[in-house]
Design a protein around this motif. Sequence first.
Motif, PDB file in Angstrom:
ATOM      1  N   GLN A 191      75.470  42.445 -47.411  1.00 19.71           N
ATOM      2  CA  GLN A 191      74.073  42.478 -47.806  1.00 19.71           C
ATOM      3  C   GLN A 191      73.563  43.898 -47.914  1.00 19.71           C
ATOM      4  O   GLN A 191      73.652  44.671 -46.953  1.00 19.71           O
ATOM      5  CB  GLN A 191      73.234  41.727 -46.783  1.00 19.71           C
ATOM      6  CG  GLN A 191      73.234  40.227 -47.009  1.00 19.71           C
ATOM      7  CD  GLN A 191      72.213  39.559 -46.119  1.00 19.71           C
ATOM      8  OE1 GLN A 191      72.364  39.538 -44.918  1.00 19.71           O
ATOM      9  NE2 GLN A 191      71.177  39.038 -46.718  1.00 19.71           N
ATOM     10  N   LYS A 222      68.414  43.854 -45.904  1.00 18.02           N
ATOM     11  CA  LYS A 222      68.403  42.962 -44.751  1.00 18.02           C
ATOM     12  C   LYS A 222      67.004  42.814 -44.178  1.00 18.02           C
ATOM     13  O   LYS A 222      66.294  43.815 -43.979  1.00 18.02           O
ATOM     14  CB  LYS A 222      69.319  43.503 -43.653  1.00 18.02           C
ATOM     15  CG  LYS A 222      70.786  43.501 -44.016  1.00 18.02           C
ATOM     16  CD  LYS A 222      71.638  44.011 -42.878  1.00 18.02           C
ATOM     17  CE  LYS A 222      73.101  44.066 -43.289  1.00 18.02           C
ATOM     18  NZ  LYS A 222      73.952  44.604 -42.216  1.00 18.02           N
ATOM     19  N   GLN A 223      66.637  41.573 -43.936  1.00 20.57           N
ATOM     20  CA  GLN A 223      65.434  41.283 -43.187  1.00 20.57           C
ATOM     21  C   GLN A 223      65.906  40.574 -41.932  1.00 20.57           C
ATOM     22  O   GLN A 223      66.267  39.401 -41.976  1.00 20.57           O
ATOM     23  CB  GLN A 223      64.486  40.414 -44.012  1.00 20.57           C
ATOM     24  CG  GLN A 223      63.913  41.149 -45.214  1.00 20.57           C
ATOM     25  CD  GLN A 223      62.997  40.286 -46.048  1.00 20.57           C
ATOM     26  OE1 GLN A 223      63.381  39.810 -47.105  1.00 20.57           O
ATOM     27  NE2 GLN A 223      61.776  40.072 -45.571  1.00 20.57           N
ATOM     28  N   ASN A 224      65.954  41.297 -40.844  1.00 23.24           N
ATOM     29  CA  ASN A 224      66.631  40.796 -39.648  1.00 23.24           C
ATOM     30  C   ASN A 224      65.834  39.772 -38.870  1.00 23.24           C
ATOM     31  O   ASN A 224      66.400  39.076 -38.020  1.00 23.24           O
ATOM     32  CB  ASN A 224      67.014  41.967 -38.747  1.00 23.24           C
ATOM     33  CG  ASN A 224      68.111  42.803 -39.371  1.00 23.24           C
ATOM     34  OD1 ASN A 224      69.065  42.274 -39.937  1.00 23.24           O
ATOM     35  ND2 ASN A 224      67.979  44.117 -39.282  1.00 23.24           N
ATOM     36  N   SER A 225      64.529  39.680 -39.147  1.00 18.47           N
ATOM     37  CA  SER A 225      63.728  38.678 -38.451  1.00 18.47           C
ATOM     38  C   SER A 225      63.486  37.507 -39.383  1.00 18.47           C
ATOM     39  O   SER A 225      62.719  37.624 -40.327  1.00 18.47           O
ATOM     40  CB  SER A 225      62.382  39.267 -38.022  1.00 18.47           C
ATOM     41  OG  SER A 225      62.570  40.321 -37.119  1.00 18.47           O
ATOM     42  N   CYS A 247      62.255  45.593 -43.220  1.00 19.73           N
ATOM     43  CA  CYS A 247      63.327  45.440 -44.200  1.00 19.73           C
ATOM     44  C   CYS A 247      64.187  46.701 -44.154  1.00 19.73           C
ATOM     45  O   CYS A 247      63.651  47.815 -44.122  1.00 19.73           O
ATOM     46  CB  CYS A 247      62.699  45.263 -45.583  1.00 19.73           C
ATOM     47  SG  CYS A 247      63.846  45.114 -46.954  1.00 19.73           S
ATOM     48  N   ASP A 248      65.490  46.553 -44.110  1.00 25.81           N
ATOM     49  CA  ASP A 248      66.421  47.683 -44.126  1.00 25.81           C
ATOM     50  C   ASP A 248      67.333  47.588 -45.336  1.00 25.81           C
ATOM     51  O   ASP A 248      67.722  46.483 -45.732  1.00 25.81           O
ATOM     52  CB  ASP A 248      67.265  47.682 -42.846  1.00 25.81           C
ATOM     53  CG  ASP A 248      66.425  47.891 -41.604  1.00 25.81           C
ATOM     54  OD1 ASP A 248      66.295  46.944 -40.809  1.00 25.81           O
ATOM     55  OD2 ASP A 248      65.877  48.991 -41.450  1.00 25.81           O
ATOM     56  N   HIS A 275      64.413  52.330 -44.418  1.00 19.96           N
ATOM     57  CA  HIS A 275      63.628  51.263 -43.796  1.00 19.96           C
ATOM     58  C   HIS A 275      62.291  51.129 -44.515  1.00 19.96           C
ATOM     59  O   HIS A 275      61.635  52.113 -44.845  1.00 19.96           O
ATOM     60  CB  HIS A 275      63.404  51.588 -42.314  1.00 19.96           C
ATOM     61  CG  HIS A 275      62.598  50.554 -41.594  1.00 19.96           C
ATOM     62  ND1 HIS A 275      63.145  49.372 -41.154  1.00 19.96           N
ATOM     63  CD2 HIS A 275      61.288  50.517 -41.258  1.00 19.96           C
ATOM     64  CE1 HIS A 275      62.210  48.654 -40.562  1.00 19.96           C
ATOM     65  NE2 HIS A 275      61.068  49.319 -40.612  1.00 19.96           N
ATOM     66  N   THR A 316      61.393  36.645 -44.497  1.00 20.18           N
ATOM     67  CA  THR A 316      60.847  36.438 -43.151  1.00 20.18           C
ATOM     68  C   THR A 316      59.702  35.450 -43.274  1.00 20.18           C
ATOM     69  O   THR A 316      58.776  35.664 -44.062  1.00 20.18           O
ATOM     70  CB  THR A 316      60.324  37.753 -42.542  1.00 20.18           C
ATOM     71  OG1 THR A 316      61.411  38.661 -42.353  1.00 20.18           O
ATOM     72  CG2 THR A 316      59.632  37.488 -41.200  1.00 20.18           C
TER      73      THR A 316
END
Lengths: 112, 117
Positions: A2, A5-8, A23-24, A72, A106
Amino acid sequence: DQQVKQNSPSLSVQEGRISILNCDYTNSMFDYFLWYKKYPAEGPTFLISISSIKDKNEDGRFTVFLNKSAKHLSLHIVPSQPGDSAVYFCATTTSGTYKYIFGTGTRLKVLA
Amino acid sequence: GAGVSQSPSNKVTEKGKDVELRCDPISGHTALYWYRQRLGQGLEFLIYFQGNSAPDKSGLPSDRFSAERTGESVSTLTIQRTQQEDSAVYLCASSFGGGLGGDYGYTFGSGTRLTVV
């Protein structure tokens, strides 16, 4: 693999408080960033964007921050409202191209 | 029309059957895109049309997928011999010209939810 990435996957916030969505990204060639909002059974709608020449863009209650060195991106919603409850996608691209690369989203829930 | 229109909104099909999804872009938008979103994943680029130029098909996952567009109007996405992994929401978007759609990104339709059983 990916690139965005949206980790949450989800976030709950009390009405009136600040919502921060993160968002990273991995590719330093990306130079244009967008946030989309999606309600159930509807297509995503454009919310706000930022070019890599800026580090902040504001539109009413919505502000997008870009930290290029950290790769970020964040979206701040102040004050959060119940109508903001939706899935938020970040997307990115390289200027002159037309393909957006989207994160997984998210889900924001604003509690009344 | 006022927005991007997609039909059908929902489609349930049996594995192995062919399906055709339709997209009506906003009038005057020369660029048209197809994306899909599988469960728990982000939006995945499939194909891009810009005017009369050759489409960018680089995102189509297999040769079972094809798409056509007539001029700057309607597009159809066809999936042959559907498989269960094709189950997804298929989203169409349009914009003025290629590139970033100005400051407003793409305009998406509501999508077609495809379920292959």
